[in-house]
Design a protein around this motif. Structure first.
Motif, mmCIF file in Angstrom:
data_model
loop_
_atom_site.group_PDB
_atom_site.id
_atom_site.type_symbol
_atom_site.label_atom_id
_atom_site.label_comp_id
_atom_site.label_asym_id
_atom_site.label_seq_id
_atom_site.Cartn_x
_atom_site.Cartn_y
_atom_site.Cartn_z
ATOM 1 N N GLY A 1 -29.498 54.968 -47.499
ATOM 2 C CA GLY A 1 -28.147 55.481 -47.329
ATOM 3 C C GLY A 1 -27.139 54.684 -48.147
ATOM 4 O O GLY A 1 -27.394 53.552 -48.564
ATOM 5 N N THR A 2 -25.980 55.282 -48.392
ATOM 6 C CA THR A 2 -24.896 54.601 -49.092
ATOM 7 C C THR A 2 -24.069 53.835 -48.070
ATOM 8 O O THR A 2 -23.509 54.439 -47.147
ATOM 9 N N PRO A 3 -23.973 52.528 -48.208
ATOM 10 C CA PRO A 3 -23.239 51.743 -47.201
ATOM 11 C C PRO A 3 -21.731 51.951 -47.325
ATOM 12 O O PRO A 3 -21.228 52.283 -48.407
ATOM 13 N N PRO A 4 -20.998 51.741 -46.243
ATOM 14 C CA PRO A 4 -19.533 51.854 -46.306
ATOM 15 C C PRO A 4 -18.937 50.669 -47.058
ATOM 16 O O PRO A 4 -19.597 49.642 -47.242
ATOM 17 N N PRO A 5 -17.694 50.785 -47.501
ATOM 18 C CA PRO A 5 -17.052 49.662 -48.192
ATOM 19 C C PRO A 5 -16.953 48.429 -47.296
ATOM 20 O O PRO A 5 -16.890 48.538 -46.070
ATOM 21 N N ASP B 1 -27.012 45.451 -47.777
ATOM 22 C CA ASP B 1 -26.088 44.311 -47.701
ATOM 23 C C ASP B 1 -25.588 43.884 -49.078
ATOM 24 O O ASP B 1 -24.406 43.552 -49.248
ATOM 25 N N VAL B 2 -26.483 43.865 -50.072
ATOM 26 C CA VAL B 2 -26.059 43.484 -51.423
ATOM 27 C C VAL B 2 -25.071 44.503 -51.968
ATOM 28 O O VAL B 2 -24.065 44.136 -52.600
ATOM 29 N N ARG B 3 -25.306 45.771 -51.742
ATOM 30 C CA ARG B 3 -24.375 46.793 -52.230
ATOM 31 C C ARG B 3 -23.003 46.666 -51.565
ATOM 32 O O ARG B 3 -21.968 46.884 -52.207
ATOM 33 N N ARG B 4 -22.975 46.289 -50.294
ATOM 34 C CA ARG B 4 -21.686 46.062 -49.629
ATOM 35 C C ARG B 4 -20.983 44.847 -50.235
ATOM 36 O O ARG B 4 -19.764 44.875 -50.446
ATOM 37 N N LEU B 5 -21.729 43.779 -50.507
ATOM 38 C CA LEU B 5 -21.121 42.616 -51.138
ATOM 39 C C LEU B 5 -20.601 42.968 -52.528
ATOM 40 O O LEU B 5 -19.496 42.546 -52.915
ATOM 41 N N VAL C 1 -35.369 42.261 -55.113
ATOM 42 C CA VAL C 1 -34.163 42.895 -54.573
ATOM 43 C C VAL C 1 -33.181 43.215 -55.699
ATOM 44 O O VAL C 1 -32.537 44.269 -55.704
ATOM 45 N N THR C 2 -33.076 42.322 -56.683
ATOM 46 C CA THR C 2 -32.211 42.576 -57.839
ATOM 47 C C THR C 2 -32.608 43.869 -58.534
ATOM 48 O O THR C 2 -31.764 44.712 -58.868
ATOM 49 N N SER C 3 -33.904 44.071 -58.768
ATOM 50 C CA SER C 3 -34.383 45.279 -59.423
ATOM 51 C C SER C 3 -34.103 46.512 -58.577
ATOM 52 O O SER C 3 -33.728 47.570 -59.099
ATOM 53 N N LEU C 4 -34.275 46.385 -57.258
ATOM 54 C CA LEU C 4 -34.011 47.502 -56.356
ATOM 55 C C LEU C 4 -32.530 47.879 -56.391
ATOM 56 O O LEU C 4 -32.176 49.063 -56.498
ATOM 57 N N VAL C 5 -31.655 46.877 -56.337
ATOM 58 C CA VAL C 5 -30.216 47.151 -56.364
ATOM 59 C C VAL C 5 -29.818 47.799 -57.692
ATOM 60 O O VAL C 5 -29.000 48.729 -57.727
ATOM 61 N N PHE D 1 -29.646 51.470 -58.086
ATOM 62 C CA PHE D 1 -28.576 52.202 -57.405
ATOM 63 C C PHE D 1 -27.189 51.867 -57.952
ATOM 64 O O PHE D 1 -26.232 52.578 -57.653
ATOM 65 N N GLU D 2 -27.073 50.772 -58.692
ATOM 66 C CA GLU D 2 -25.764 50.323 -59.196
ATOM 67 C C GLU D 2 -25.820 50.321 -60.721
ATOM 68 O O GLU D 2 -26.261 49.356 -61.348
ATOM 69 N N ALA D 3 -25.355 51.401 -61.322
ATOM 70 C CA ALA D 3 -25.563 51.613 -62.758
ATOM 71 C C ALA D 3 -24.607 50.819 -63.639
ATOM 72 O O ALA D 3 -24.853 50.679 -64.837
#
Length: 200
Positions: free
Chosen positions: A16-20, A151-155, A178-182, A185-187
Motif C-alpha cells: 500500500g501507499t503510506p500516508p504522508p 516506513d522508509v517511504r514515509r521518511l 530494502v534500498t532496492s525494494l524502495v 517504488f520511488e522513481a
C-alpha cells in the motif's frame, strides 16, 4: 491469498501507499561525541487482514513506533541521504560508524537521516536487535520487509518536505535489499547505493 488477490501476478499491488509523515516528534541525543536529532512517529503499518503471522507481528508493541536519527546542517538547502542499516544493527552508535555518517555530514555537506528498521534497535521487542525479522517464522520476514518499505517511504516523504536539493538512499546488507525494494517504488531518487545486498 497471494493468488486470489493477484499479488503474485502484480507484486507491487501487495504494498500500500503510506500516508504522508507530517509532524514527527523530534528529540536530541548524543553518541560518539556527536549531537544528533531523533525522529519518532507512529508507523501505521499493519499486515493485510488474514495473512499468516499478522497477529504475531502486531503483538510487537515497540515496533509500532518508527524512528530515525539525523545529522543535518542549519541554513541553506542541501542534498539528503537516507541510510538503511543491516541486520542486527540499528543503534546510533553502530550506524554512525558503519555509514561513515560524520564524513557524509561534515566533509561532503550532506544531511543524513538513518532509519531504524522494524524490530531493530529502539524498536526491538526482545533483547536481540532484529531477531524477529529473520528467523524460523518466515512470514515475519514478509511483514518486516513490507513494513520497511512503508516506513522508509514515509521518511522519504518527510525528507522531501525539507526542500532537499537531491535525495538518495544508502543501504548495507539487509538495508541494501530494502534500498532496492524502495527504489522500485520511488522513481525520483538521485542515488540508490545497495552495499553488500543480500541478493544480487
Amino acid at each position: 491469498q497471494f493468488v486470489d488477490h493477484g499479488w503474485l501476478e502484480d507484486p507491487a499491488s501487495f504494498h500500500g501507499t503510506p500516508p504522508p509523515l507530517n509532524e514527527p516528534s523530534i528529540s536530541r541525543g548524543w553518541a560518539l561525541g556527536r549531537s544528533y536529532e531523533r525522529l519518532w512517529w507512529p508507523s501505521g503499518f499493519e499486515p493485510h487482514p488474514g495473512l499468516p503471522g499478522r497477529e504475531r507481528w502486531l503483538e510487537f508493541e515497540s515496533n509500532r513506533t518508527a524512528s530515525a536519527w539525523m545529522l543535518r546542517h542549519p541554513g541553506r538547502d542541501r542534498p539528503w541521504v537516507v541510510c538503511i542499516h543491516g541486520f542486527g544493527t540499528g543503534s546510533v552508535f553502530m550506524d554512525l560508524i558503519s555509514f561513515h555518517a560524520t564524513h557524509l555530514h561534515d566533509d561532503l555537506g550532506v544531511n543524513v537521516a538513518a532509519i531504524v528498521l522494524p524490530v531493530h534497535g529502539a524498536r526491538k521487542p526482545n533483547r536481540l536487535s532484529g531477531e524477529e525479522f529473520l528467523g524460523f517464522d518466515l512470514m515475519n520476514s514478509v511483514h518486516g520487509l513490507t513494513q520497511s518499505l512503508w516506513d522508509v517511504r514515509r521518511l522519504l516523504n518527510w525528507v522531501r518536505a525539507q526542500n532537499p536539493t537531491a535525495v538518495g538512499l544508502f543501504g548495507v546488507s539487509l538495508g541494501g535489499l530494502v534500498t532496492s525494494l524502495v527504489a522500485a517504488f520511488e522513481a525520483d531518487l538521485a542515488l540508490t547505493l545497495a552495499g553488500i545486498p543480500m541478493i544480487d
